[in-house]
Design a protein around this motif. Structure first.
Motif, PDB file in Angstrom:
ATOM      1  N   GLY A 131       6.804  -5.815 -35.726  1.00  5.26           N
ATOM      2  CA  GLY A 131       5.697  -6.734 -35.454  1.00  5.26           C
ATOM      3  C   GLY A 131       5.623  -7.188 -34.007  1.00  5.26           C
ATOM      4  O   GLY A 131       4.538  -7.296 -33.428  1.00  5.26           O
ATOM      5  N   GLN A 163       2.125  -1.778 -34.657  1.00  4.02           N
ATOM      6  CA  GLN A 163       2.005  -2.732 -35.763  1.00  4.02           C
ATOM      7  C   GLN A 163       1.120  -2.182 -36.881  1.00  4.02           C
ATOM      8  O   GLN A 163       1.363  -2.432 -38.064  1.00  4.02           O
ATOM      9  CB  GLN A 163       1.416  -4.058 -35.261  1.00  4.02           C
ATOM     10  CG  GLN A 163       2.308  -4.843 -34.321  1.00  4.02           C
ATOM     11  CD  GLN A 163       2.243  -4.365 -32.877  1.00  4.02           C
ATOM     12  OE1 GLN A 163       1.477  -3.456 -32.526  1.00  4.02           O
ATOM     13  NE2 GLN A 163       3.037  -4.973 -32.020  1.00  4.02           N
ATOM     14  N   ALA A 164       0.067  -1.451 -36.494  1.00  9.58           N
ATOM     15  CA  ALA A 164      -0.832  -0.919 -37.520  1.00  9.58           C
ATOM     16  C   ALA A 164      -0.135   0.127 -38.372  1.00  9.58           C
ATOM     17  O   ALA A 164      -0.432   0.273 -39.561  1.00  9.58           O
ATOM     18  CB  ALA A 164      -2.079  -0.319 -36.869  1.00  9.58           C
ATOM     19  N   ASN A 186      -3.436   1.592 -32.262  1.00 11.57           N
ATOM     20  CA  ASN A 186      -2.147   0.909 -32.138  1.00 11.57           C
ATOM     21  C   ASN A 186      -2.367  -0.393 -31.376  1.00 11.57           C
ATOM     22  O   ASN A 186      -2.764  -0.352 -30.197  1.00 11.57           O
ATOM     23  CB  ASN A 186      -1.205   1.842 -31.358  1.00 11.57           C
ATOM     24  CG  ASN A 186       0.185   1.285 -31.158  1.00 11.57           C
ATOM     25  OD1 ASN A 186       0.455   0.111 -31.409  1.00 11.57           O
ATOM     26  ND2 ASN A 186       1.065   2.141 -30.685  1.00 11.57           N
ATOM     27  N   PRO A 187      -2.099  -1.562 -31.996  1.00 11.92           N
ATOM     28  CA  PRO A 187      -2.256  -2.826 -31.259  1.00 11.92           C
ATOM     29  C   PRO A 187      -1.430  -2.877 -29.972  1.00 11.92           C
ATOM     30  O   PRO A 187      -1.902  -3.407 -28.957  1.00 11.92           O
ATOM     31  CB  PRO A 187      -1.786  -3.862 -32.278  1.00 11.92           C
ATOM     32  CG  PRO A 187      -2.120  -3.252 -33.602  1.00 11.92           C
ATOM     33  CD  PRO A 187      -1.819  -1.791 -33.428  1.00 11.92           C
ATOM     34  N   GLU A 240      -7.618  -1.909 -36.099  1.00  9.38           N
ATOM     35  CA  GLU A 240      -6.466  -1.021 -36.298  1.00  9.38           C
ATOM     36  C   GLU A 240      -5.628  -1.449 -37.506  1.00  9.38           C
ATOM     37  O   GLU A 240      -5.179  -0.596 -38.281  1.00  9.38           O
ATOM     38  CB  GLU A 240      -5.614  -1.002 -35.022  1.00  9.38           C
ATOM     39  CG  GLU A 240      -6.313  -0.271 -33.879  1.00  9.38           C
ATOM     40  CD  GLU A 240      -5.873  -0.703 -32.494  1.00  9.38           C
ATOM     41  OE1 GLU A 240      -6.415  -0.177 -31.494  1.00  9.38           O
ATOM     42  OE2 GLU A 240      -4.987  -1.576 -32.392  1.00  9.38           O
ATOM     43  N   MET A 241      -5.432  -2.775 -37.643  1.00  5.45           N
ATOM     44  CA  MET A 241      -4.650  -3.237 -38.803  1.00  5.45           C
ATOM     45  C   MET A 241      -5.381  -2.892 -40.106  1.00  5.45           C
ATOM     46  O   MET A 241      -4.751  -2.440 -41.074  1.00  5.45           O
ATOM     47  CB  MET A 241      -4.415  -4.744 -38.712  1.00  5.45           C
ATOM     48  CG  MET A 241      -3.527  -5.187 -37.575  1.00  5.45           C
ATOM     49  SD  MET A 241      -1.878  -4.420 -37.564  1.00  5.45           S
ATOM     50  CE  MET A 241      -1.221  -5.037 -39.118  1.00  5.45           C
ATOM     51  N   THR A 265      -7.128   5.206 -36.951  1.00  2.00           N
ATOM     52  CA  THR A 265      -5.860   4.662 -37.440  1.00  2.00           C
ATOM     53  C   THR A 265      -5.684   4.990 -38.920  1.00  2.00           C
ATOM     54  O   THR A 265      -4.590   5.373 -39.361  1.00  2.00           O
ATOM     55  CB  THR A 265      -5.810   3.141 -37.220  1.00  2.00           C
ATOM     56  OG1 THR A 265      -6.113   2.865 -35.854  1.00  2.00           O
ATOM     57  CG2 THR A 265      -4.450   2.581 -37.579  1.00  2.00           C
ATOM     58  N   VAL A 279      -7.380  -4.892 -32.377  1.00  4.45           N
ATOM     59  CA  VAL A 279      -6.176  -5.082 -33.198  1.00  4.45           C
ATOM     60  C   VAL A 279      -6.563  -5.243 -34.670  1.00  4.45           C
ATOM     61  O   VAL A 279      -5.928  -4.655 -35.563  1.00  4.45           O
ATOM     62  CB  VAL A 279      -5.374  -6.305 -32.699  1.00  4.45           C
ATOM     63  CG1 VAL A 279      -4.277  -6.682 -33.684  1.00  4.45           C
ATOM     64  CG2 VAL A 279      -4.784  -6.011 -31.322  1.00  4.45           C
ATOM     65  N   LEU A 282       3.000  -2.521 -40.234  1.00  6.19           N
ATOM     66  CA  LEU A 282       2.586  -3.681 -41.036  1.00  6.19           C
ATOM     67  C   LEU A 282       1.394  -3.355 -41.929  1.00  6.19           C
ATOM     68  O   LEU A 282       1.277  -3.907 -43.028  1.00  6.19           O
ATOM     69  CB  LEU A 282       2.271  -4.870 -40.125  1.00  6.19           C
ATOM     70  CG  LEU A 282       3.474  -5.351 -39.294  1.00  6.19           C
ATOM     71  CD1 LEU A 282       3.044  -6.490 -38.371  1.00  6.19           C
ATOM     72  CD2 LEU A 282       4.635  -5.796 -40.180  1.00  6.19           C
ATOM     73  N   GLY A 283       0.507  -2.474 -41.477  1.00  3.14           N
ATOM     74  CA  GLY A 283      -0.617  -2.079 -42.334  1.00  3.14           C
ATOM     75  C   GLY A 283      -0.135  -1.498 -43.649  1.00  3.14           C
ATOM     76  O   GLY A 283      -0.425  -2.041 -44.728  1.00  3.14           O
TER      77      GLY A 283
END
Lengths: 243, 243, 243, 243
Positions: free
Chosen positions: B221, B190-191, B62-63, B87-88, B12, B84, B194-195
C-alpha cells in the motif's frame, strides 16, 4: 482473390501443423519431447503464429478474425465466406499433416495413452471440473475479444512492419494462452478448433473417445464470432483506431 | 480526461485478468495448466503488461506510476487522484473477471486447495520465513524504484514506438519478477495488490483465510509510493532524462 | 568522467542484484520461487542485463569488457582502471543488496541448505566432476571471447538503438549461458564473480564453506581478460568491424 | 570468397558449439544444468543461431540453405560446393569444441549415462517407436521446407536489419523445433547432423553405441536438399518473393 484464399488456407494449415504438432509432441508415446509441459506448448502456438505472419503477411487464419476485419473494413464482405472456407480447410489439412508426421507415435500410443488426452491433441475441451457451457461460452467470447482487439491494435501500431506484427502477436498469444486459457484452452478460432476436431473424427486413430460436437459447435464454434463483433466495435468506436 | 480515465481503468483491469488469471490457472483444481510453475506465471504477468501497452498506449496502470509521472510532469497533478481511483477500480474489476472465468475451478478447489494458496492468487504475501514488515517494506520500495526507473528510461528511449515500449516493459517485468520477487512477490503497484485483495474479501469464495490487511496496507500500500518518488528523482536528477 | 564511473558502478550493482537475487530465489528456504530451475535463473541474468542497458545505455559492467573496449578505442585507456574499480565495487554492492533482500531466507536456510549451494548463489564454481583448472580457464576465456565478440557486433549493428542493444545482448546471454555455461557457470566477468565472492566472504552468513579463492582468482579472475583481448582482435582484425 | 568461406565455417562451428553444448549440459553427469529439459535446449539452439547471425550477418550455416540460396540467386553456383565443405568442417569443428568444453563430464558419464543419450548429444535420431525411414525422410524434407521458406521470407522482410533477421530466425527455430521436432529432432541441415555425427565417430569417447550412418546419410543427409528445392521454388514462384 485466389492468392488471398491460398494464403488463408496455407497459413492456417501451417499454424495448425505447429500447434497440433506440439500437442502430439507433448502427449504421445515415442515422441522425443513428451511431457515438456504447457509453457513449451503455448510457446509453440505463440511463435508458430508469428512464423505464419512472417511468411504470409497480414493473414486472418481465423473465421472470427475474418468477420472482425469485414466489420472494420479490412476484408471485403464478399470475401468473408470464401475466407472462412479456406481457413476451415486449412485447419483440417494442418491437423492431418501433423497426424501424418506423428503417425508412428499415434500407433505406439494406442491403448497406452488416455483417449481423452489424444482427442485433446486436436480440439480444445474443458476439464470435467470446468465443464459449464454458458460459462465456457462467455470465456471463449471474452478471450476472442481480447485476442482480436490486441491484434487489431498491434496491426495499427506496426503499419507495414511485418516482423513487429508477428512478434507482437506472438507475445499476445503467450499472455492470452497462459493467463486466460486454463478453462477452455483458448480456441478463439473456429479453424483452430473445428478443423482439427473434424480431422480427429475422420483420421484412422484407434480407440477414439467422444468428440463432443455439442461443445465444439456451441463454444469454439459460435462464441468467437461474438468476441469478434465486440472487438471490431470496441477497437473502432471506443479506442478510435482507424484502418 | 474521461478517455484517459477509461484507459487507466480498462488497462489495469486487463493486466489483472491476465495476472490473477494465471495464478488461478497455476493453483486451482480443474484448471488445464495447474502446476505449470513460476516462469509460466511471471511470463504471463510480463507480456500481459506488454499487451495492455500495445492496446492502450502509454498508460500508468499503477497509482505509484501515476504519482511518479505527476512528479516528472507527464501526468497533471489534477489527474492524479482520478487516475488512482480508476486504477484501483480496474484492479478490483479485473480480479472479479478472473474469478468469474475460473469460478467452477474455485468451486472444485474448496476444501481441496490450501486457503493460503487461494488467497495468494489475488494478493502478494511473503512466506512465513520471509515475513518481516520493515524489510518487506524496503524491498517493495526498492523493487518499485527499479521497476519505475526502468519504465521511464524505456519510455524515453522508444519515443512514439508503442511496440518497443511494450516489449521493453515485458522484459523488465521478467527480470524484476524473477530476480527480485522471491520475498514479497513484486507487487510494486497498489492497484495490482489492493484491488485483488479487496476482490478476495468480497467474492463468494468458501473457506477464506486471513486477508492480512496490515501487510497489504503497509507494504504494497505505501512502499511503492516511496519507490515512485525515488524513481522520479533518480531518473530526472541523476540520469538527466527529460520528458 | 564521474558520470561514467557512477553508471559503471550502478549498472553493475543492478545486474548483480538481479543475478545473485535469482540464485537466492532459486536456492533459499522461504523464497517463493525456490526450485524454479536453470532456465528461470538464466532468463533473469539475460534480461536483467537488458534492463541495465535500457537504463544506463552502453555501459561495460565488466572489467573484461572495459579492457576490450579500451583496445578497440571505445574507452580511453586512462579510464580503464577507474572503470574496473567502479565495476568491482558495484559487484560487491549488488551482492550485498541481494543478501539484504533475502536476509531472512538466508537465516531460514542456515544448516538447512547445503553450504556449497549457498556459496554458489554468489560466485561461479564448477561441480566436482568438472573441476579442472586448465580446462576451466580455457572455457572461461572462450566463453568470454564469444560473449564480448557478440556484444561488439550487436553494438555495431544497432548504432544508437539502445533498446535493440539490450534485447540483442539479452538473447546472447540466453545462448551463451545455456549452451556454454554448464561447466564453469559462465562468469565471463570479474565484477560478476569476484565482487559477489568478496561479499560472501564478508557478509554475516552462518556455516560458510570454502570460498575457493584459488579458482576465483585464476579462472574468472584472469581468463576473461584473455577472452577480451581475443574478442577485440577478432572483431576488428578478422571481422573488420569499426567503431 | 575466402571471407565468405571463413564466415560459413566459423558461424556453423559457433552454432554447433551452442547446440551440441546444450545437449552436453542437459545430458552429462557433472554438468551444472543437467536435466533442464527440452525447452532449455531448443531455446539455446534458437537464439544461438540468432547470435551467429548477429555476428556474421546473413550466413547460410547449412548446405541445404546454400543450395536453396543458389537456386534463388543469392549464392553463386560456383560457391555452392566450397560453402558446403566449409559448413561441414564447421560442424565437425564445433562438435569437437563442445566435446573439449565438456570433456571431464564425458569422462564422468562413461558407463553412467546411456550411450544412446550420449550419441544423441551429437546427432539427431528418432526414438525406437518413431523409427521409420520413409516417414522420417518426409518429415525432414517438410521441416526443412518450412524452415528455409521462413528464413527466406524473414530475410525479404528485414532488408539490411541484421538484428531483426537474427530475432526472427530465432523465433522460427523455437516454433519449428518444438512443434515439428518431436520425431526426427529437426536436423534440417547436413552440417548440423553429419558434422557432429562424424565428430562422435572420431572423438575418444568410451562405450560408444552404433552411430547409425544409414539413418544419418539417408534422412538428415538427403532430405534437407529436397526441402531446400521446395522452399526455393515455393518462395519465388508461389509467394513471389524477389531477392
Amino acid at each position: 482473390m485466389f492468392e488471398h484464399l491460398f494464403a488463408e488456407f496455407a497459413s492456417t494449415a501451417l499454424m495448425i501443423v505447429f500447434g497440433v504438432g506440439v500437442h502430439c509432441d507433448e502427449t504421445l508415446k515415442g515422441s522425443k519431447y513428451r511431457g515438456s509441459g504447457h509453457m513449451f506448448a503455448i510457446t509453440t502456438w505463440s511463435f508458430g503464429i508469428s512464423v505464419c505472419l512472417f511468411i504470409f503477411g497480414g493473414v486472418c487464419m481465423n473465421p472470427a478474425m475474418a468477420l472482425c476485419q469485414s466489420i472494420v473494413g479490412l476484408v471485403p464482405w464478399s470475401s468473408l465466406v470464401p475466407y472462412v472456407i479456406a481457413e476451415m480447410l486449412g485447419g483440417i489439412a494442418g491437423a492431418c499433416m501433423a497426424w501424418f508426421i506423428y503417425a508412428d507415435d499415434f500407433k505406439a500410443s494406442e491403448f497406452e495413452v488416455d483417449p481423452v488426452a489424444i482427442r485433446n491433441i486436436f480440439s480444445t475441451n474443458p476439464t470435467t471440473e470446468s465443464y459449464n457451457l454458458p460459462r465456457n461460452f462467455a470465456i471463449e467470447a471474452f478471450d476472442t475479444f481480447i485476442f482480436l482487439t490486441g491484434i487489431l491494435c498491434i496491426a495499427a501500431n506496426v503499419g507495414e512492419n511485418t516482423m513487429m506484427l508477428g512478434i507482437g502477436v506472438g507475445l499476445l498469444v503467450w499472455a492470452v494462452g497462459m493467463g486466460l486459457g486454463g478453462v477452455t484452452g483458448f480456441a478463439m478460432n473456429q479453424a483452430r478448433d473445428l478443423g482439427p476436431r473434424i480431422a480427429y473424427q475422420i483420421l484412422p486413430i484407434a480407440n477414439k473417445t467422444d468428440n463432443d460436437w455439442k461443445y465444439g459447435l456451441l463454444v469454439p464454434g459460435i462464441a468467437p464470432f461474438v468476441g469478434a463483433i465486440a472487438a471490431a466495435l470496441f477497437t473502432t468506436l471506443v479506442l478510435g483506431v482507424t484502418f
